[in-house]
Design a protein around this motif. Sequence first.
Motif, short mmCIF file in Angstrom:
data_model
loop_
_atom_site.label_atom_id
_atom_site.label_comp_id
_atom_site.label_asym_id
_atom_site.label_seq_id
_atom_site.Cartn_x
_atom_site.Cartn_y
_atom_site.Cartn_z
N ALA A 1 42.36 43.50 38.38
CA ALA A 1 43.73 44.01 38.34
C ALA A 1 44.17 44.50 39.71
CB ALA A 1 43.83 45.14 37.31
N ALA A 2 43.29 45.20 40.40
CA ALA A 2 43.61 45.70 41.73
C ALA A 2 43.92 44.56 42.69
CB ALA A 2 42.46 46.55 42.27
N ILE A 3 43.20 43.45 42.53
CA ILE A 3 43.42 42.29 43.40
C ILE A 3 44.76 41.63 43.11
CG2 ILE A 3 42.60 39.97 43.97
CD1 ILE A 3 39.74 41.00 43.47
N VAL A 4 45.00 41.30 41.85
CA VAL A 4 46.20 40.54 41.52
C VAL A 4 47.47 41.38 41.64
CG1 VAL A 4 44.93 38.96 40.03
CG2 VAL A 4 46.01 40.97 39.03
N LEU A 5 47.37 42.66 41.43
CA LEU A 5 48.55 43.52 41.51
C LEU A 5 48.75 44.11 42.90
CD1 LEU A 5 48.39 45.45 38.10
CD2 LEU A 5 49.69 43.38 38.66
N GLY A 6 47.80 43.88 43.79
CA GLY A 6 47.93 44.38 45.16
C GLY A 6 47.91 45.89 45.25
N THR A 7 46.99 46.51 44.51
CA THR A 7 46.93 47.97 44.47
C THR A 7 46.78 48.58 45.86
OG1 THR A 7 45.94 47.91 42.26
CG2 THR A 7 45.70 49.94 43.51
#
Length: 239
Positions: free
Chosen positions: A111-117
């Motif tokens: 999630a952090a990768i795809v959402l650009g956290t």
Amino acid sequence: MLVLGTRKTWTNSKQSIFIALIIVKLELGVSYVKKSDTKTIVLYALFVALVFLLGLTPIGYIYLPIAAIITVHIPVIIGADIFGVKGGALLGFFFGLTSLIQCFMAPDAVAAIVLGTSTGFGLYNILLIVTILFLPRILVGVFSALIYKAVAKKDKHRYFALALSGFVGSMTNTVFLLGGLYVLAFTQTAEAFGVAGGALLGAMLGIVAINGLLEAGAAVVLTTAVGKALIIYRERGMD
């Protein structure tokens, strides 16, 4: 798939099923679901509801000492065998939708990768959402349906057709998801795995060898058993 972070329990499963039923109701006009076939519509709605239930609750995860196995792709595979390419692709879309919802509800490393956290959200992240969260799941339905249709023509009892579609569908999810991460988010994925860039491919192959094959094995068994029962049920007129 390997769970890279802790997924929190989402307890409101009734809401997910209700949402699924509404979505299916909006899709009743599509060609592969006859408006007059109420039982087919109900069965398809149950498949969608099952995807939401497994995708948004801990029920969809089997935790083993060495891996975490997901089962949400199994109704996509079985549904693809029963409803065909279009039906399977739509179930795969719902699978991808649950993955996106989980990114907000219980964010993990993917999630952090795809959402650009850590990098900020932009067009690149929209590309990641489409290619990593949705495309592999849609292809699960497409490839499973195509394999089943091709093999079932020569498989009178359909056991082998169901088993092969289960294996291919499961491996499709694993390979395309990891492949998308490797090709489109190499650096971020290496950091998430905690390995140097050159060791990422080996780490991913390890996941395929352990998680991927365990999930594929579970998919083969469940797709064959449940799929055969449902096919017999439908062939008898769903009485």
